[in-house]
Design an enzyme around this catalytic site. Structure first.
Site, short mmCIF file in Angstrom:
data_model
loop_
_atom_site.label_atom_id
_atom_site.label_comp_id
_atom_site.label_asym_id
_atom_site.label_seq_id
_atom_site.Cartn_x
_atom_site.Cartn_y
_atom_site.Cartn_z
N ASP A 180 166.97 -55.22 64.47
CA ASP A 180 165.73 -55.00 65.28
C ASP A 180 164.76 -55.96 64.18
O ASP A 180 164.95 -56.06 63.09
CB ASP A 180 165.28 -53.84 65.28
CG ASP A 180 164.32 -53.85 66.56
OD1 ASP A 180 164.57 -53.39 67.61
OD2 ASP A 180 163.09 -53.95 66.46
N ASP B 202 169.88 -55.46 74.62
CA ASP B 202 169.14 -54.40 75.49
C ASP B 202 167.66 -55.04 75.31
O ASP B 202 167.03 -54.83 74.59
CB ASP B 202 169.11 -53.17 74.78
CG ASP B 202 168.23 -52.09 75.55
OD1 ASP B 202 167.99 -52.52 77.04
OD2 ASP B 202 167.64 -51.17 75.28
N CYS C 162 165.59 -52.69 81.25
CA CYS C 162 165.05 -51.65 81.98
C CYS C 162 164.26 -51.86 83.13
O CYS C 162 162.97 -51.38 83.27
CB CYS C 162 164.25 -50.38 81.13
SG CYS C 162 163.21 -50.92 80.07
#
Length: 403
Positions: free
Chosen positions: A256, A301, A354
């Site tokens: 990340d 993601d 999402c």
């Protein structure tokens, strides 16, 4: 329902922080709940749920209250009064609350409820974007579903327990859950409660993770002993699920750009007993280059508009600007191009968001497969998850394989 002045004032303070100071709703609620240590579970639930409810229906309530941003304190009380009247709550005789025209509020509600952008409480531009992207029928259904309160779903940590055992353990702690067909590790709370204070949580027996989110790690088809990379790991919800699916065997690298998120992931991994997780901050392009052609599985993601998770982040509707979609699509494209190079020949990649917008999902994957970086990949399968169909968060996931 008896209203307590200090609780309502807490809600008004929270709305001021969210609407006028542009602070994030979850952080604001957390801050306001610390005002008074004497508040019990019901008091805290009233503040949290009322705040989120008013944030969710902000446009509808402000139209009915006839107030515009920036909202002064009397404006916020008027908005709150609309919320109370529409829930059949008798208004208290407080000086902060002007005489409220109850019949007029209900009349305006009936009138505005005929128009989707007011009824579902979204900005004009977002309503137009959604209808154009998904079509009127699906967008209308999806908007309605995304305005419902989200269920609390747990993921049993199979490194330490099983869903059946967890169900029984929680029942002894007066937390009643039910299994969800098609979601092997999921348990849904029958009634909302603060599960974070339970010994079961402290012992790492479960994580709170929406059912749709739990599909993503399963989609990647990981095996024990593999090298797996979670490229946008954040605080590690999906990383920990991957570790469980890998049975702690092999190497799981969590990447990340934010070191604070990786610090939280480390803490969570320790609690979960996930010993094969290694965190690496992406502080230069070298971090990615060192991993080129090395991974059996890669999860992307990706950052997205988050339109699939508006049920739990209703303030996102008001924070998002029309130009954000264009920016996030460019970011997704770059991430797919760069991070896909970590997949070794024969390895697999899952691209997930999402979001429910095709521009971020199917169209993004199509663009990648037609690019120079994507020409060695094939699409095995993909899946759209809609809240209006599944009852959980909106998601998209695509499984690709490198030739």
């Amino acid at each position: 329902m008896r209203l307590h002045r200090n609780l309502v004032f807490g809600v008004i303070d929270a709305l001021n922080f969210i609407f006028n100071e542009n602070e994030y709703a979850d952080k604001v609620v957390e801050k306001v709940l610390k005002y008074d240590k004497r508040w019990g579970a019901r008091d805290r639930a009233f503040i949290a749920e009322t705040t989120y409810d008013i944030v969710r229906w902000k446009r509808l309530y402000t139209e009915i209250a006839e107030v515009k941003a920036p909202f002064n304190r009397p404006d916020l009380f008027r908005i709150w009064a609309v919320w109370a009247v529409l829930r059949g709550i008798e208004l208290p005789d407080w000086k902060q609350i002007e005489p409220t025209p109850t019949r007029r509020i209900k009349g305006k509600f009936d009138e505005l409820s005929k128009i989707r952008k007011f009824r579902e409480s979204v900005p004009d531009w977002l309503d137009e974007l959604g209808e154009e992207a998904l079509g009127e029928e699906l967008w209308t259904k999806e908007l309605h579903a995304l305005n419902q309160q989200a269920d609390v779903v747990l993921r049993a940590n199979t490194l330490k327990t099983t869903p059946i055992k967890l169900h029984d353990i929680l029942l002894e702690l007066n937390v009643d859950t039910e299994f969800i067909k098609g979601y092997p590790s999921a348990l849904k709370l029958k009634e909302r409660s603060n599960v974070f204070t339970t010994e079961a949580f402290k012992e790492g027996l479960f994580e709170v993770q929406d059912a749709s989110s739990q599909l993503v790690a399963e989609f990647l088809d990981v095996k024990p002993g593999q090298r797996v990379i979670d490229t946008c790991a954040g605080a590690g919800g999906k990383t920990l699920h991957l570790a469980a699916l890998m049975e702690n065997k092999g190497q799981l690298i969590a990447l990340d750009i934010y070191s604070r998120k990786l610090s939280e992931l480390k803490r969570r991994a320790k609690r979960a007993g996930a010993h094969n997780v290694e965190t690496r901050e992406i502080d230069s392009t070298k971090v990615i280059k060192k991993l080129h052609n090395s991974a059996d599985r890669v999860l992307i993601d990706a950052p997205c508009t988050g339109l699939g998770v508006l049920r739990r982040n209703p303030d996102a509707k008001w924070k998002m600007q029309p130009d954000f979609l264009e920016k996030v699509i460019a970011t997704q494209k770059q991430i797919l191009s760069d991070y896909s190079k970590m997949v070794k020949p024969g390895g697999k990649l899952v691209y997930a968001t999402c979001s429910i917008l095709p521009q971020e999902n199917k169209e993004q994957v199509k663009t990648f497969l037609e690019s120079e970086e994507g020409k060695d990949f094939i699409l095995i399968r993909d899946k759209n998850v809609y809240a209006s169909v599944e009852g959980y968060d909106g998601f998209y996931m695509a499984l690709l394989q490198r030739k």
